[in-house]
Design a protein around this motif. Structure first.
Motif, short mmCIF file in Angstrom:
data_model
loop_
_atom_site.label_atom_id
_atom_site.label_comp_id
_atom_site.label_asym_id
_atom_site.label_seq_id
_atom_site.Cartn_x
_atom_site.Cartn_y
_atom_site.Cartn_z
N VAL A 196 2.27 7.32 -8.53
CA VAL A 196 2.24 8.75 -8.84
C VAL A 196 3.45 9.13 -9.70
O VAL A 196 3.32 9.87 -10.68
N ILE A 197 4.61 8.61 -9.35
CA ILE A 197 5.82 8.90 -10.13
C ILE A 197 5.66 8.38 -11.55
O ILE A 197 6.01 9.07 -12.52
N LEU A 198 5.11 7.17 -11.70
CA LEU A 198 4.94 6.61 -13.03
C LEU A 198 3.87 7.34 -13.84
O LEU A 198 3.97 7.44 -15.06
N ALA A 199 2.85 7.86 -13.16
CA ALA A 199 1.78 8.58 -13.86
C ALA A 199 2.11 10.05 -14.10
O ALA A 199 1.49 10.69 -14.96
N SER A 200 3.07 10.59 -13.37
CA SER A 200 3.34 12.04 -13.45
C SER A 200 3.73 12.54 -14.83
O SER A 200 3.34 13.65 -15.19
N PRO A 201 4.45 11.78 -15.65
CA PRO A 201 4.72 12.31 -17.01
C PRO A 201 3.44 12.46 -17.85
O PRO A 201 3.32 13.39 -18.64
N LEU A 202 2.48 11.56 -17.65
CA LEU A 202 1.24 11.62 -18.42
C LEU A 202 0.25 12.62 -17.85
O LEU A 202 -0.36 13.39 -18.59
N VAL A 204 12.54 1.83 -9.61
CA VAL A 204 13.00 0.44 -9.80
C VAL A 204 13.51 -0.13 -8.47
O VAL A 204 13.23 -1.28 -8.13
N THR A 205 14.22 0.69 -7.69
CA THR A 205 14.72 0.24 -6.40
C THR A 205 13.57 -0.10 -5.45
O THR A 205 13.59 -1.14 -4.78
N ALA A 206 12.57 0.76 -5.40
CA ALA A 206 11.42 0.52 -4.51
C ALA A 206 10.65 -0.73 -4.95
O ALA A 206 10.26 -1.54 -4.10
N TYR A 224 0.83 -1.20 0.00
CA TYR A 224 0.00 0.00 0.00
C TYR A 224 0.86 1.26 0.00
O TYR A 224 0.54 2.25 -0.63
N TYR A 225 1.99 1.19 0.70
CA TYR A 225 2.87 2.34 0.78
C TYR A 225 3.69 2.54 -0.49
O TYR A 225 4.51 3.45 -0.56
N LEU A 226 3.48 1.71 -1.49
CA LEU A 226 4.10 1.94 -2.79
C LEU A 226 3.27 2.86 -3.68
O LEU A 226 3.61 3.09 -4.83
N ARG A 284 16.26 10.23 -14.64
CA ARG A 284 16.96 8.98 -14.31
C ARG A 284 16.85 8.68 -12.82
O ARG A 284 16.71 7.53 -12.42
N ARG A 285 16.92 9.74 -12.02
CA ARG A 285 16.85 9.55 -10.57
C ARG A 285 15.49 8.99 -10.16
O ARG A 285 15.40 8.07 -9.34
#
Length: 150
Positions: free
Chosen positions: A105-111, A126-128, A98-100, A119-120
């Motif tokens: 949000v990070i993946l949807a933010s460009p769209l 990817v790390t999370a 759930y805490y992911l 890259r960061r």
């Protein structure tokens, strides 16, 4: 004042932290539990507004009505997914997953927000996700348990 804020934070974390234990023992579908939770929360907020004797900005509510309904539906589906996760895995694993939500949000933010995917951000995402795979136990149980759900 700081002590009151700390106590309120501890109380809210205790309430949220124990919800998985209660949801696992409620013999109702997750959608009904989420609906009841939403109704209770709404009634509490209405009571809070009435007791505080502050008026709501009705024009702001009307102009944002679509967004308010959309966000309410999103949180409702979010709760349903969380409560189902409590029923299908451990409370700890479901809570960690759930805490992911910030990853989504990070993946949807460009769209949605037109923010660049740096890259960061990609490395952190990817790390999370990699950490969640290691913590979730999916590597130990394999994907065969997913086939059993069908």
């Amino acid at each position: 004042m700081a002590n009151k804020a700390k106590l309120e934070l501890i109380a809210s974390m205790f309430i949220f932290g124990t919800i998985g234990i209660f949801v696992r023992h409620i013999p109702l579908p997750s959608s009904i539990v989420a609906l009841i939770r939403g109704i209770i929360g709404s009634l509490f907020l209405i009571l809070l507004v009435v007791l505080s004797r502050k008026s709501l900005n009705k024009a702001a509510i009307r102009s944002n009505l679509g967004l308010l309904f959309l966000s309410g539906a999103a949180i409702g589906f979010n709760w349903i997914a969380l409560f189902e996760a409590y029923n299908h895995t451990s409370v700890a694993t479901a809570t960690l997953c759930y805490y992911l939500a910030p990853i989504m949000v990070i993946l949807a933010s460009p769209l949605v927000l037109r923010e660049p995917m740096t890259r960061r951000k990609l490395l952190c995402t990817v790390t999370a996700l990699g950490g969640m795979v290691l913590v979730s136990g999916i590597l130990e149980s394999g994907f065969s348990s997913l086939a059993e759900l069908k």
